[in-house]
Design an enzyme around this catalytic site. Structure first.
Site, PDB file in Angstrom:
ATOM      1  N   GLU A  72       0.846  -1.218   0.000  1.00 52.23           N
ATOM      2  CA  GLU A  72       0.000   0.000   0.000  1.00 52.23           C
ATOM      3  C   GLU A  72       0.868   1.249   0.000  1.00 52.23           C
ATOM      4  O   GLU A  72       0.696   2.172   0.788  1.00 52.23           O
ATOM      5  CB  GLU A  72      -0.929  -0.016   1.207  1.00 52.23           C
TER       6      GLU A  72
ATOM      7  N   GLU B 271      -5.529  -8.282  -0.819  1.00 55.34           N
ATOM      8  CA  GLU B 271      -6.272  -8.002   0.425  1.00 55.34           C
ATOM      9  C   GLU B 271      -7.694  -7.628   0.083  1.00 55.34           C
ATOM     10  O   GLU B 271      -7.917  -6.849  -0.836  1.00 55.34           O
ATOM     11  CB  GLU B 271      -5.651  -6.831   1.216  1.00 55.34           C
TER      12      GLU B 271
HETATM   13  C1  BGP Z   1      -4.373  -2.467   4.962  1.00 55.24           C
HETATM   14  C2  BGP Z   1      -3.064  -3.135   5.358  1.00 55.24           C
HETATM   15  C3  BGP Z   1      -3.197  -4.398   6.147  1.00 55.24           C
HETATM   16  C4  BGP Z   1      -4.401  -4.383   7.081  1.00 55.24           C
HETATM   17  C5  BGP Z   1      -5.649  -3.857   6.404  1.00 55.24           C
HETATM   18  C6  BGP Z   1      -6.840  -3.719   7.349  1.00 55.24           C
HETATM   19  O1  BGP Z   1      -4.139  -1.104   5.016  1.00 55.24           O
HETATM   20  O2  BGP Z   1      -2.316  -3.462   4.188  1.00 55.24           O
HETATM   21  O3  BGP Z   1      -1.983  -4.550   6.851  1.00 55.24           O
HETATM   22  O4  BGP Z   1      -4.073  -3.662   8.202  1.00 55.24           O
HETATM   23  O5  BGP Z   1      -5.439  -2.600   5.816  1.00 55.24           O
HETATM   24  O6  BGP Z   1      -6.800  -2.460   7.970  1.00 55.24           O
HETATM   25  P1  BGP Z   1      -6.752  -2.336   9.557  1.00 55.24           P
HETATM   26  O7  BGP Z   1      -5.816  -3.401  10.025  1.00 55.24           O
HETATM   27  O8  BGP Z   1      -6.286  -0.974   9.831  1.00 55.24           O
HETATM   28  O9  BGP Z   1      -8.170  -2.587  10.030  1.00 55.24           O
END
Ligand code: BGP
Length: 477
Positions: A176, A375
């Site tokens: 990201e 993801e």
């Molecule tokens: C994305 C990341 C992941 C994971 C996901 C869910 O930004 O790549 O690492 O964190 O978001 O978000 P969060 O964990 O903040 O709920």
């Protein structure tokens, strides 16, 4: 419905700092994730000056994957995973980040993990930098605001490529990388590039400089990787959150266009090998005195990625502030507005499955490279029943709706998608909130926000549902 390609890479995703624990095991150094406390809402985690004994630090033990991975990988195999996405913790390999030789114990751990995956014919999909840069590189060098990070990152990447050249085919450079477009939010800058803005500094200019060094580092790493193994597939990785215009007013349409350009300049450079024209002009108009050399630009051209990884969780809407929006510049913190046309998750994230089909088409039309959804998932408060069941129908519904849109993009629109690894294979620590209670996994882990719990694993209803989805190659959802 026509089936997906037989070699479609169904799997699940995690990240080292959110799942492993073992924060100082076998020589591992402190990463930025290890110095951030838990907090209640998006991106509000606090940065401290190091490890405070006794306080609950979610990433220190996470869900103890560091010790429990053999059983966890067995569960992934039971679901039928064809691949498993995780990251290599930079600080297991270079504890401080600026050493010249890697830490053998750290390398050996990932040898064991990848062997455990390959035993079940599960392909590792490996992210090199997933919000885990060595904290020493932050305190000593200022993170990616310093050109030296290019050398440190490419040294780390090359050490991994050499060591795992016969075990790992799929790689991603920076997770990201485009989060830091939200340059007014400490969390986005600190976790992506390890940058902390000093009083009086122009955060936007610093973001563009740090982002430049990261894309140069990615381009050099891609070239080194292909020399080590020409079969490597090395990708960039973006948070694909499409920006919709809040209204059909022309200024909002322009604002949404600039939002998409700003959010994806990182992937423009990594996939197309050059800066977009709007950005070069914009940086000049804003008098950002950036360190961008001709050799850098040559590296960007030579180090284009093979594919584009993306996370997809949500979309959002953006609006101009007035009817005379000049440059129509973009500031994520100020320009994003509530979109009441779609439902929202427990954490206020828009739930917009069609936005995934929109995104896949937009990316395919822009880049014409294979895409990999690395993801996609919904964070929720899961309830463990007395007989150790978790009835997460809401997660099944969310994932089903998104897989349906992915299939439409692939089969009706012809978008080439390599695989799908939902977030997350197993419950993990939420990156932006430091919470374990914000659960994403197919497997429940008995561990709570106060650090208490047995660390036992329990299969959720979604575990069995996803097992069947993989078994039917996505035909029966
Ligand atoms: C994305 C990341 C992941 C994971 C996901 C869910 O930004 O790549 O690492 O964190 O978001 O978000 P969060 O964990 O903040 O709920």
């Amino acid at each position: 419905m026509t089936a997906l390609p037989k070699n479609f890479l169904w799997g699940g995703a995690v990240a080292a700092h959110q799942v492993e624990g073992g924060y100082n095991a076998e020589g591992k150094g402190l990463s930025v994730a290890d110095v951030m406390t838990a907090a209640g809402n998006y991106g509000e985690r606090q940065i401290t000056d190091g490890v405070q004994p006794g306080e609950f630090y979610p990433n220190h033990d996470a869900v103890d994957f560091y010790h429990q991975y053999p059983e966890d990988v067995k569960l992934f195999a039971e679901m039928g995973f064809k691949c498993f996405r995780t990251s290599i913790a930079w600080t297991r390999i270079f504890p401080q980040g600026d050493e010249t030789e890697p830490n053998e114990e750290g390398l050996a751990f990932y040898d064991r993990l990848f062997d455990a995956c390959l035993k079940y014919n599960i392909e590792p999909v490996v992210t090199l930098s997933h919000f885990e840069i060595p904290y020493h590189l932050v305190t000593e060098y200022g993170g990616f605001r310093n050109r030296k990070l290019v050398t440190f990152f490419t040294r780390f990447a090359t050490a991994c490529f050499k060591r795992y050249k016969d075990k790992v085919k799929y790689w991603l450079t920076f997770n990201e990388i485009n989060n830091q477009i939200d340059y007014d939010r400490t969390f986005s800058l600190f976790t992506n590039s390890g940058v902390q803005i000093k009083p009086g500094e122009n955060a936007e200019a610093v973001m563009y400089q740090a982002g430049h060094y990261e894309v140069v580092a990615s381009a050099i790493a891609v070239q080194e990787g292909h020399k080590i193994n020409p079969d490597f597939q090395i990708g960039a990785m973006i948070a694909m959150t499409p920006a919709y215009p809040a209204t059909d007013k022309p200024v909002d349409i322009l604002k949404a266009q600039r939002a998409m350009q700003a959010r994806f300049w990182f992937s423009d450079v990594q996939v197309q090998g050059r800066y977009p024209s709007w950005l070069t002009r914009y940086q000049k108009a804003k008098h950002f005195a950036l360190d961008i050399t001709d050799d850098d630009l040559a590296q960007l051209e030579k180090g284009k990625v093979d594919y584009l990884g993306l996370s997809y969780y949500k979309s959002f809407a953006v609006a101009a502030h007035d009817d005379e929006d000049d440059y129509y510049s973009y500031n994520e913190t100020n320009d994003v507005v509530e979109n009441d046309k779609v439902p929202h998750s427990d954490w206020g994230w828009e739930v917009d499955p069609r936005g995934l089909r929109y995104s896949l088409n937009w990316l395919n039309d822009r880049y014409h490279v294979p895409l990999f959804i690395v993801e996609n998932g919904i964070g929720a408060i899961d309830k463990l029943t007395d007989d150790h069941k978790i009835h997460d129908q809401y997660r099944i519904d969310y994932l089903r709706d998104h897989i349906e849109q992915m299939k439409l993009a692939m089969i009706d629109d012809g978008v080439p998608v390599m695989g799908y690894t939902p977030w997350s294979a197993i419950d993990i620590v939420s990156a932006s909130t430091g919470q374990l209670s914000k659960r994403y996994g197919f497997i429940y882990v008995d561990r709570n926000d106060d650090g208490k719990g047995s660390m036992a694993r329990y299969k959720k209803d979604s575990f069995y549902w996803y097992q069947h989805v993989i078994e039917t190659n996505g035909d029966d959802l």
